[in-house]
Motif scaffolding. Structure first.
Motif, PDB file in Angstrom:
ATOM      1  N   ASN A   1       0.828  -1.201   0.000  1.00  0.00           N
ATOM      2  CA  ASN A   1       0.000   0.000   0.000  1.00  0.00           C
ATOM      3  C   ASN A   1       0.865   1.254   0.000  1.00  0.00           C
ATOM      4  OD1 ASN A   1      -2.273   1.764   0.403  1.00  0.00           O
ATOM      5  ND2 ASN A   1      -1.694   1.835   2.571  1.00  0.00           N
ATOM      6  N   PHE A   2       1.963   1.208   0.754  1.00  0.00           N
ATOM      7  CA  PHE A   2       2.835   2.383   0.804  1.00  0.00           C
ATOM      8  C   PHE A   2       3.463   2.635  -0.575  1.00  0.00           C
ATOM      9  CE2 PHE A   2       7.035   4.332   1.608  1.00  0.00           C
ATOM     10  CZ  PHE A   2       6.568   5.583   1.978  1.00  0.00           C
ATOM     11  N   LEU A   3       3.956   1.566  -1.209  1.00  0.00           N
ATOM     12  CA  LEU A   3       4.556   1.732  -2.541  1.00  0.00           C
ATOM     13  C   LEU A   3       3.511   2.261  -3.532  1.00  0.00           C
ATOM     14  CD1 LEU A   3       6.783  -1.488  -2.731  1.00  0.00           C
ATOM     15  CD2 LEU A   3       7.575   0.887  -2.614  1.00  0.00           C
ATOM     16  N   HIS A   4       2.287   1.758  -3.398  1.00  0.00           N
ATOM     17  CA  HIS A   4       1.193   2.215  -4.261  1.00  0.00           C
ATOM     18  C   HIS A   4       0.960   3.727  -4.076  1.00  0.00           C
ATOM     19  CE1 HIS A   4      -2.885   2.643  -5.819  1.00  0.00           C
ATOM     20  NE2 HIS A   4      -3.248   3.077  -4.636  1.00  0.00           N
ATOM     21  N   MET A   5       0.881   4.162  -2.815  1.00  0.00           N
ATOM     22  CA  MET A   5       0.606   5.594  -2.576  1.00  0.00           C
ATOM     23  C   MET A   5       1.772   6.473  -3.012  1.00  0.00           C
ATOM     24  SD  MET A   5      -1.479   5.767   1.019  1.00  0.00           S
ATOM     25  CE  MET A   5      -0.253   4.943   2.009  1.00  0.00           C
ATOM     26  N   MET A   6       2.988   5.910  -2.977  1.00  0.00           N
ATOM     27  CA  MET A   6       4.177   6.668  -3.389  1.00  0.00           C
ATOM     28  C   MET A   6       4.272   6.782  -4.911  1.00  0.00           C
ATOM     29  SD  MET A   6       6.417   7.712  -1.003  1.00  0.00           S
ATOM     30  CE  MET A   6       8.041   7.684  -1.753  1.00  0.00           C
TER      31      MET A   6
ATOM     32  N   TYR B   1      -0.446   0.763 -12.075  1.00  0.00           N
ATOM     33  CA  TYR B   1       0.773   0.563 -11.284  1.00  0.00           C
ATOM     34  C   TYR B   1       0.694  -0.771 -10.575  1.00  0.00           C
ATOM     35  CZ  TYR B   1       4.319   0.954  -7.683  1.00  0.00           C
ATOM     36  OH  TYR B   1       5.393   0.698  -6.872  1.00  0.00           O
ATOM     37  N   GLU B   2       1.625  -1.635 -10.904  1.00  0.00           N
ATOM     38  CA  GLU B   2       1.660  -2.960 -10.282  1.00  0.00           C
ATOM     39  C   GLU B   2       2.766  -2.973  -9.236  1.00  0.00           C
ATOM     40  OE1 GLU B   2      -0.152  -5.679 -10.821  1.00  0.00           O
ATOM     41  OE2 GLU B   2      -1.348  -4.941 -12.520  1.00  0.00           O
ATOM     42  N   VAL B   3       2.412  -3.335  -8.029  1.00  0.00           N
ATOM     43  CA  VAL B   3       3.440  -3.440  -6.985  1.00  0.00           C
ATOM     44  C   VAL B   3       4.122  -4.798  -7.133  1.00  0.00           C
ATOM     45  CG1 VAL B   3       3.871  -3.440  -4.503  1.00  0.00           C
ATOM     46  CG2 VAL B   3       2.025  -2.049  -5.437  1.00  0.00           C
ATOM     47  N   ASP B   4       5.461  -4.793  -7.147  1.00  0.00           N
ATOM     48  CA  ASP B   4       6.194  -6.052  -7.202  1.00  0.00           C
ATOM     49  C   ASP B   4       6.197  -6.670  -5.794  1.00  0.00           C
ATOM     50  OD1 ASP B   4       8.227  -7.978  -7.034  1.00  0.00           O
ATOM     51  OD2 ASP B   4       9.326  -7.071  -8.701  1.00  0.00           O
ATOM     52  N   PRO B   5       5.544  -7.834  -5.619  1.00  0.00           N
ATOM     53  CA  PRO B   5       5.421  -8.378  -4.254  1.00  0.00           C
ATOM     54  C   PRO B   5       6.763  -8.699  -3.601  1.00  0.00           C
ATOM     55  CG  PRO B   5       4.519  -9.921  -5.897  1.00  0.00           C
ATOM     56  CD  PRO B   5       4.895  -8.675  -6.634  1.00  0.00           C
ATOM     57  N   GLU B   6       7.758  -9.059  -4.410  1.00  0.00           N
ATOM     58  CA  GLU B   6       9.071  -9.375  -3.831  1.00  0.00           C
ATOM     59  C   GLU B   6       9.745  -8.123  -3.256  1.00  0.00           C
ATOM     60  OE1 GLU B   6      12.517 -11.824  -5.409  1.00  0.00           O
ATOM     61  OE2 GLU B   6      10.858 -12.385  -6.720  1.00  0.00           O
ATOM     62  N   LEU B   7       9.576  -7.019  -3.992  1.00  0.00           N
ATOM     63  CA  LEU B   7      10.182  -5.771  -3.509  1.00  0.00           C
ATOM     64  C   LEU B   7       9.416  -5.253  -2.300  1.00  0.00           C
ATOM     65  CD1 LEU B   7      11.109  -4.008  -6.866  1.00  0.00           C
ATOM     66  CD2 LEU B   7      12.500  -5.479  -5.413  1.00  0.00           C
ATOM     67  N   ALA B   8       8.089  -5.456  -2.322  1.00  0.00           N
ATOM     68  CA  ALA B   8       7.279  -5.053  -1.166  1.00  0.00           C
ATOM     69  C   ALA B   8       7.701  -5.852   0.058  1.00  0.00           C
ATOM     70  CB  ALA B   8       5.798  -5.249  -1.461  1.00  0.00           C
ATOM     71  N   LYS B   9       8.007  -7.126  -0.144  1.00  0.00           N
ATOM     72  CA  LYS B   9       8.442  -7.988   0.962  1.00  0.00           C
ATOM     73  C   LYS B   9       9.772  -7.473   1.537  1.00  0.00           C
ATOM     74  CE  LYS B   9       8.859 -11.390   3.742  1.00  0.00           C
ATOM     75  NZ  LYS B   9       8.232 -11.233   5.016  1.00  0.00           N
ATOM     76  N   ALA B  10      10.680  -7.080   0.619  1.00  0.00           N
ATOM     77  CA  ALA B  10      11.974  -6.544   1.079  1.00  0.00           C
ATOM     78  C   ALA B  10      11.746  -5.274   1.907  1.00  0.00           C
ATOM     79  CB  ALA B  10      12.865  -6.233  -0.118  1.00  0.00           C
ATOM     80  N   LEU B  11      10.827  -4.424   1.440  1.00  0.00           N
ATOM     81  CA  LEU B  11      10.538  -3.186   2.165  1.00  0.00           C
ATOM     82  C   LEU B  11       9.938  -3.504   3.539  1.00  0.00           C
ATOM     83  CD1 LEU B  11      10.595  -0.101   1.993  1.00  0.00           C
ATOM     84  CD2 LEU B  11       8.327  -0.165   0.951  1.00  0.00           C
ATOM     85  N   GLU B  12       9.111  -4.531   3.565  1.00  0.00           N
ATOM     86  CA  GLU B  12       8.483  -4.919   4.827  1.00  0.00           C
ATOM     87  C   GLU B  12       9.547  -5.389   5.838  1.00  0.00           C
ATOM     88  OE1 GLU B  12       4.586  -5.698   4.293  1.00  0.00           O
ATOM     89  OE2 GLU B  12       4.354  -7.166   5.863  1.00  0.00           O
ATOM     90  N   ILE B  13      10.555  -6.090   5.337  1.00  0.00           N
ATOM     91  CA  ILE B  13      11.648  -6.515   6.228  1.00  0.00           C
ATOM     92  C   ILE B  13      12.372  -5.281   6.782  1.00  0.00           C
ATOM     93  CG2 ILE B  13      13.904  -7.687   6.302  1.00  0.00           C
ATOM     94  CD1 ILE B  13      12.719  -9.757   4.338  1.00  0.00           C
ATOM     95  N   ILE B  14      12.604  -4.318   5.895  1.00  0.00           N
ATOM     96  CA  ILE B  14      13.275  -3.088   6.342  1.00  0.00           C
ATOM     97  C   ILE B  14      12.433  -2.428   7.447  1.00  0.00           C
ATOM     98  CG2 ILE B  14      14.040  -0.786   5.615  1.00  0.00           C
ATOM     99  CD1 ILE B  14      14.499  -2.036   2.801  1.00  0.00           C
ATOM    100  N   PHE B  15      11.123  -2.382   7.250  1.00  0.00           N
ATOM    101  CA  PHE B  15      10.250  -1.793   8.274  1.00  0.00           C
ATOM    102  C   PHE B  15      10.354  -2.572   9.589  1.00  0.00           C
ATOM    103  CE2 PHE B  15       7.368  -0.104   4.687  1.00  0.00           C
ATOM    104  CZ  PHE B  15       7.906   1.170   4.767  1.00  0.00           C
ATOM    105  N   ILE B  16      10.324  -3.899   9.495  1.00  0.00           N
ATOM    106  CA  ILE B  16      10.372  -4.727  10.722  1.00  0.00           C
ATOM    107  C   ILE B  16      11.657  -4.431  11.504  1.00  0.00           C
ATOM    108  CG2 ILE B  16      10.541  -7.119  11.591  1.00  0.00           C
ATOM    109  CD1 ILE B  16       8.607  -7.906   9.261  1.00  0.00           C
TER     110      ILE B  16
END
Ligand code: CMC
Length: 395
Positions: free
Chosen positions: A160-165, A173-188
């Motif tokens: 959702n964050f990548l989408h809003m950005m 706009y298609e969010v790449d789930p693998e990149l979203a997962k990497a971002l989620e790890i960074i957030f964690i």
């Protein structure tokens, strides 16, 4: 009154009791509620860790579904708040905008100041967690003059964050789930880190029973500085400067400056008050960086510079003697850059994630049966009593 201990920077003062985050700075251990950060980042997601920090246990599947729904109910912000963004200069730093708009949320929820009602307290926490990505993406969209993109509650937190950005009206706009997962790890990796400067600030503001939205705004302000969360932006700018100066050949000069006590320059992304070994978050961040760059087929010269800088610093007696190792901010900029996040947004992303820790710590504090206002003492070094001198007699 009484005797007080002088502890500048609170290097050896525990300001509270907490059961949220444990750090062993000598062994490089970081646990959220007892769970190693490595396992939470590899196996879990944002919802798991957020629930864990707030409620003390990992959620069951049913609890997780309900929790996800409850958080997502709050992703929109009041339309009136959008007006605030129009008041900033177009080139305003997004952290300046965040200090303002998050503090302004207190005006929309005045009832939560000084509340003892646990349901209201929890709702304030959920609101903050849910609205931060929306407010952050709005700051970015405003800065580039694009229309605001509303949140999509069918997506995960990072998607959702990548989408809003990055979504723009009229385009797919298609969010790449693998990149979203990497971002989620960074957030964690950024969710909580016990009594760091910004969390202590949130607790200090909260100890006066201030509105939690205003408390979190004070945390954002404390996070902004380059000694704390602002380091991720500063690291990238430092790496870019090294590149501009000619690349890896310029590293010895940067190291020399960092060691020079007459120069205020420090090696950004190095050193930590608590870790006297490699920051466990930095280790994971380095792995994520490699994975993302490989997946995206990017060869970033800044990564080569960072690796060489790390190697040289870790062999240098100055850094060895002082136990200065890379911290979480050292590699995060390179991976965020690969994900297309502009450098001014790095600390904003840190603030988004750390909001979970801030509200968990605030909630823990306000749930105590007795809250004592934070009120440190000082060592007074000024004059003792003097007699007033009329202005005509002053020399
Ligand atoms: N480069 C050069 N020298 C350093 C550095 C550095 N990055 N960090 C510490 N030192 C030296 C410092 O000059 C001092 O030397 P001496 O004993 O000769 O006076 C010694 O190491 C101890 O430093 P300190 O300032 O007393 O340590 P601190 O615990 O007060 O500060 C710190 C911790 C993180 C603010 C500091 O290491 C620093 O400024 N690092 C660079 C900024 C940075 O990367 N910050 C991100 C921190 S991690 C994420 C976060 O908290 O947000």
């Amino acid at each position: 009154t009484g005797i007080c201990t002088f502890d500048p920077g609170f290097g050896s003062t525990a300001s509270c009791e907490s059961s949220i985050t444990y750090i062993d700075g000598n062994k490089g251990v970081l646990l959220y509620r007892g769970y190693p950060i490595e396992e939470l980042a590899a196996e879990g997601d944002m919802l798991d860790s957020t629930f864990l920090l707030l409620h003390g246990e990992l959620p069951s599947r049913a609890e997780k579904r309900v929790f996800g729904r409850e958080i997502k109910m709050h992703t929109l912000v009041h339309e009136q708040l959008i007006q605030f963004y129009r008041g900033f200069r177009h080139d305003a730093h997004p952290m300046a905008i965040m200090c303002g708009v998050v503090g302004a949320l207190a005006a929309f929820y005045p009832e939560v100041a000084n509340t003892r009602d646990p349901a209201q307290q929890l709702r304030a926490c959920y609101r903050l967690i849910a609205k931060m990505p929306t407010l952050a993406a709005m700051a970015y969209k405003t800065s580039i003059g694009q229309p605001i993109i509303y949140p999509r509650n069918d997506l995960s937190y990072a998607e959702n964050f990548l989408h809003m950005m990055f979504a723009v009206p009229c385009e797919r706009y298609e969010v790449d789930p693998e990149l979203a997962k990497a971002l989620e790890i960074i957030f964690i990796l950024h969710l909580d880190h016990e009594q760091n400067a910004s969390t202590s600030t949130v607790r200090t503001a909260g100890s006066s029973q201030a509105n939690p939205f205003a408390c979190v705004a004070s945390g954002i302000a404390a996070l902004w500085g380059p000694a704390h969360g602002g380091a991720n932006e500063a690291v990238l700018k430092m790496l870019q400067e090294i590149q501009d100066l000619g690349g890896v050949e310029s590293i010895p000069e940067i190291i020399r400056r960092a060691k020079d006590k007459t120069d205020s320059f420090r090696l950004m992304g190095f050193g930590h008050r608590v870790y006297k070994t490699y920051d466990p978050r930095a280790k994971l961040m380095r792995q994520v960086t490699y994975r993302v760059l490989e997946k995206m087929g990017i060869k970033d010269p800044l990564l080569d510079i960072a690796m060489e800088l790390e190697k040289i610093a870790l062999q240098d007696e100055y850094f060895v003697k002082r136990s200065l190792y890379p911290n979480v901010d050292f590699y995060s900029g390179i991976v965020l850059r690969a994900l297309g996040i502009p450098v001014e947004m790095y600390t904003v992303l840190f603030a988004m994630a750390r909001t979970v820790g801030w509200v968990a710590q605030w909630k823990e504090m306000v749930s105590e049966p007795v809250n004592r206002i934070t009120r440190p003492r000082q060592i007074y070094t000024g004059h003792l009593r003097r007699k007033y001198v009329a202005d005509v007699d002053r020399t």
